[in-house]
Design a protein around this motif. Structure first.
Motif, PDB file in Angstrom:
ATOM      1  N   GLY A  20       0.822  -1.210   0.000  1.00  0.00           N
ATOM      2  CA  GLY A  20       0.000   0.000   0.000  1.00  0.00           C
ATOM      3  C   GLY A  20       0.853   1.255   0.000  1.00  0.00           C
ATOM      4  O   GLY A  20       0.559   2.224  -0.715  1.00  0.00           O
ATOM      5  N   ALA A  21       1.908   1.251   0.796  1.00  0.00           N
ATOM      6  CA  ALA A  21       2.818   2.401   0.841  1.00  0.00           C
ATOM      7  C   ALA A  21       3.521   2.583  -0.506  1.00  0.00           C
ATOM      8  O   ALA A  21       3.614   3.708  -1.012  1.00  0.00           O
ATOM      9  CB  ALA A  21       3.846   2.219   1.949  1.00  0.00           C
ATOM     10  N   TYR A  22       3.967   1.478  -1.076  1.00  0.00           N
ATOM     11  CA  TYR A  22       4.615   1.571  -2.390  1.00  0.00           C
ATOM     12  C   TYR A  22       3.639   2.116  -3.430  1.00  0.00           C
ATOM     13  O   TYR A  22       4.001   2.987  -4.235  1.00  0.00           O
ATOM     14  CB  TYR A  22       5.152   0.211  -2.843  1.00  0.00           C
ATOM     15  CG  TYR A  22       5.647   0.267  -4.255  1.00  0.00           C
ATOM     16  CD1 TYR A  22       6.822   0.940  -4.571  1.00  0.00           C
ATOM     17  CD2 TYR A  22       4.914  -0.317  -5.289  1.00  0.00           C
ATOM     18  CE1 TYR A  22       7.262   1.024  -5.879  1.00  0.00           C
ATOM     19  CE2 TYR A  22       5.355  -0.228  -6.602  1.00  0.00           C
ATOM     20  CZ  TYR A  22       6.522   0.437  -6.895  1.00  0.00           C
ATOM     21  OH  TYR A  22       6.959   0.536  -8.187  1.00  0.00           O
ATOM     22  N   GLY A  23       2.414   1.608  -3.398  1.00  0.00           N
ATOM     23  CA  GLY A  23       1.420   2.075  -4.367  1.00  0.00           C
ATOM     24  C   GLY A  23       1.151   3.557  -4.245  1.00  0.00           C
ATOM     25  O   GLY A  23       1.081   4.277  -5.248  1.00  0.00           O
ATOM     26  N   SER A  24       1.015   4.027  -3.022  1.00  0.00           N
ATOM     27  CA  SER A  24       0.697   5.444  -2.809  1.00  0.00           C
ATOM     28  C   SER A  24       1.870   6.379  -3.050  1.00  0.00           C
ATOM     29  O   SER A  24       1.684   7.515  -3.481  1.00  0.00           O
ATOM     30  CB  SER A  24       0.198   5.645  -1.378  1.00  0.00           C
ATOM     31  OG  SER A  24      -1.039   5.011  -1.217  1.00  0.00           O
TER      32      SER A  24
END
Length: 111
Positions: A20-24
């Motif tokens: 999720g952090a990578y995506g955002s």
């Protein structure tokens, strides 16, 4: 034996937060809106089903429920992540099977 799914949920939760952090913070800048939406869908379902894994030991058929949810997450979320991260749709034909496996896991939890 069903407690193994608590451990799987721990690892899965870690991966869900990391992805999720990578995506955002990383992916969003490099892909179109549709691809980012696919990634976000995978991440949302990943989180939801990670939390569901925590309830597995309380179910009537924990091994069946746990494996259905775990395999379903891999099939649905995994193929969505793969598609969003690589731009390749090779495994998209398996996504519905992952979704059906998740639904089967929820039904198995109910009975």
């Amino acid at each position: 034996m069903a407690e193994i799914f608590i451990r799987i949920a721990g690892v899965s939760g870690f991966l869900a937060v990391a992805l999720g952090a990578y995506g955002s913070h990383g992916l969003k800048k490099h892909v179109d809106a549709k691809t980012f939406e696919t990634f976000q869908t995978a991440n949302r379902y990943h989180f939801i089903h990670t939390l569901a894994l925590l309830a597995v030991p309380m179910t009537r058929h924990p091994m069946m429920v746990g494996w259905l949810l775990a395999v379903g997450m891999l099939g649905f979320c995994g193929t969505c992540y793969y598609s969003a991260l690589t731009g390749t749709t090779t495994f998209n034909r398996f996504t519905p099977y992952g979704g059906m496996t998740l639904m089967a896991g929820w039904l198995a939890m109910a009975f």
